[in-house]
Write an enzyme that holds these catalytic residues in place. Sequence first.
Site, PDB file in Angstrom:
ATOM      1  N   TYR A 118       0.716  -1.323  -0.131  1.00  0.00           N
ATOM      2  CA  TYR A 118       0.030  -0.008   0.026  1.00  0.00           C
ATOM      3  C   TYR A 118       0.880   1.327  -0.045  1.00  0.00           C
ATOM      4  O   TYR A 118       2.093   1.190   0.203  1.00  0.00           O
ATOM      5  CB  TYR A 118      -1.003  -0.042   1.208  1.00  0.00           C
ATOM      6  CG  TYR A 118      -0.311   0.064   2.555  1.00  0.00           C
ATOM      7  CD1 TYR A 118      -0.032   1.165   2.959  1.00  0.00           C
ATOM      8  CD2 TYR A 118       0.190  -1.028   3.342  1.00  0.00           C
ATOM      9  CE1 TYR A 118       0.660   1.128   4.314  1.00  0.00           C
ATOM     10  CE2 TYR A 118       1.026  -1.060   4.380  1.00  0.00           C
ATOM     11  CZ  TYR A 118       1.313   0.267   4.985  1.00  0.00           C
ATOM     12  OH  TYR A 118       1.793   0.323   6.111  1.00  0.00           O
ATOM     13  N   PHE A 135       2.206   9.613   3.849  1.00  0.00           N
ATOM     14  CA  PHE A 135       2.070   9.420   5.344  1.00  0.00           C
ATOM     15  C   PHE A 135       2.862   7.850   5.772  1.00  0.00           C
ATOM     16  O   PHE A 135       3.276   7.721   6.859  1.00  0.00           O
ATOM     17  CB  PHE A 135       1.061   9.859   6.300  1.00  0.00           C
ATOM     18  CG  PHE A 135      -0.336   8.915   5.591  1.00  0.00           C
ATOM     19  CD1 PHE A 135      -0.606   7.886   6.241  1.00  0.00           C
ATOM     20  CD2 PHE A 135      -1.132   9.730   4.789  1.00  0.00           C
ATOM     21  CE1 PHE A 135      -1.734   7.141   5.766  1.00  0.00           C
ATOM     22  CE2 PHE A 135      -2.239   8.993   4.434  1.00  0.00           C
ATOM     23  CZ  PHE A 135      -2.623   7.750   4.732  1.00  0.00           C
ATOM     24  N   ASP A 136       2.314   6.974   5.055  1.00  0.00           N
ATOM     25  CA  ASP A 136       2.976   5.843   5.233  1.00  0.00           C
ATOM     26  C   ASP A 136       2.718   4.740   4.137  1.00  0.00           C
ATOM     27  O   ASP A 136       2.045   5.038   3.054  1.00  0.00           O
ATOM     28  CB  ASP A 136       1.851   4.889   6.055  1.00  0.00           C
ATOM     29  CG  ASP A 136       2.381   3.614   6.544  1.00  0.00           C
ATOM     30  OD1 ASP A 136       3.619   3.279   6.474  1.00  0.00           O
ATOM     31  OD2 ASP A 136       1.737   2.952   7.435  1.00  0.00           O
ATOM     32  N   PHE A 155      -5.406   5.811  -0.330  1.00  0.00           N
ATOM     33  CA  PHE A 155      -4.370   4.842  -0.503  1.00  0.00           C
ATOM     34  C   PHE A 155      -4.387   3.893  -1.917  1.00  0.00           C
ATOM     35  O   PHE A 155      -5.526   3.814  -2.300  1.00  0.00           O
ATOM     36  CB  PHE A 155      -4.795   3.398   0.667  1.00  0.00           C
ATOM     37  CG  PHE A 155      -4.740   3.851   1.767  1.00  0.00           C
ATOM     38  CD1 PHE A 155      -3.399   3.804   2.757  1.00  0.00           C
ATOM     39  CD2 PHE A 155      -5.689   4.514   2.597  1.00  0.00           C
ATOM     40  CE1 PHE A 155      -3.106   4.089   4.118  1.00  0.00           C
ATOM     41  CE2 PHE A 155      -5.409   4.888   4.051  1.00  0.00           C
ATOM     42  CZ  PHE A 155      -4.093   4.465   4.775  1.00  0.00           C
ATOM     43  N   TYR A 184      -9.010   8.143  10.610  1.00  0.00           N
ATOM     44  CA  TYR A 184      -8.810   8.469  12.468  1.00  0.00           C
ATOM     45  C   TYR A 184      -9.685   9.448  12.623  1.00  0.00           C
ATOM     46  O   TYR A 184      -9.487  10.043  13.781  1.00  0.00           O
ATOM     47  CB  TYR A 184      -7.135   8.758  12.257  1.00  0.00           C
ATOM     48  CG  TYR A 184      -6.284   7.715  11.871  1.00  0.00           C
ATOM     49  CD1 TYR A 184      -6.207   6.472  12.779  1.00  0.00           C
ATOM     50  CD2 TYR A 184      -5.676   7.705  10.712  1.00  0.00           C
ATOM     51  CE1 TYR A 184      -5.470   5.685  12.238  1.00  0.00           C
ATOM     52  CE2 TYR A 184      -4.918   6.644  10.272  1.00  0.00           C
ATOM     53  CZ  TYR A 184      -4.761   5.721  11.143  1.00  0.00           C
ATOM     54  OH  TYR A 184      -4.028   4.505  10.480  1.00  0.00           O
ATOM     55  N   ILE A 227      -8.268   0.215  10.263  1.00  0.00           N
ATOM     56  CA  ILE A 227      -9.088   1.316  10.263  1.00  0.00           C
ATOM     57  C   ILE A 227     -10.493   0.810   9.664  1.00  0.00           C
ATOM     58  O   ILE A 227     -10.533  -0.013   8.676  1.00  0.00           O
ATOM     59  CB  ILE A 227      -8.730   2.504   9.835  1.00  0.00           C
ATOM     60  CG1 ILE A 227      -8.391   2.540   8.370  1.00  0.00           C
ATOM     61  CG2 ILE A 227      -7.403   3.407  10.724  1.00  0.00           C
ATOM     62  CD1 ILE A 227      -7.749   3.727   7.668  1.00  0.00           C
TER      63      ILE A 227
END
Length: 242
Positions: free
Chosen positions: A164, A174-175, A234, A218, A192
């Site tokens: 991902y 961010f990731d 994503f 979030y 999530i």
Amino acid sequence: MKLSMNASSWGAALLLLFIMLSMTPEASAQRRKKKRRKKQKTVQVDSLGLSYNYGLLVGASIAMQGIPKDSLSAEEIAAGIMKALETELDPEMMDQAQERFMARMEAVQAAQAEAKLAEEKTWLADNAKNNKNIITLESGIQYEVLTAGEGEKPTAESSVTTHYHGMLTNGTVFDSSVERGQPATFPVGGVIQGWQEILQLMPTGSKWKVYIPSALGYGSQAVGNIPPNSILIFEIELLSIN
């Protein structure tokens, strides 16, 4: 990993500020000595003196806590500082001040969240309008199929392995398991809500681009470098069900 600036966090932020500003002259002197040893330069003292530099430290700490500057008054901050210096504040007065601060910050945060959610609604509507490949689910999640897989779909009880790449709407990453070069394995029920829903729709071998509303991500929490009330984007590749 989930972090938020709720009422208790603002109290912690104040405590951090007091700790930072209560550093001893001896500790400051030690840091100045270390700087001199590193730079071997003469450090010129700011001509504006102690009060100005103390104010810089206070302002920097406020900025780090993310308190909107348009909700603050420099004159009132100065008046509060002078009141504390000139008056012996008892615990009851300190408690009252903290309660008033918390109440005000909660109101500011609520107003910010409302404005952010309005922006989010507009952004998602425009995203669907401008991309004919977008599919919008009843929950508000949007996705587009980049690669169509034909394998089995996971369930809420499954464990999956994915690659991902996670971004904010401004392009900030961010990731990313892709950037780390290592796929991630986890239970579907342990992520999530937006991921839980979308993974159960994806056939193994699929790669989808997914747009998750903040309520299914979030929410009002800040997580790492993800601000509160953020849409999460994503690119998800479902590699296998384990």
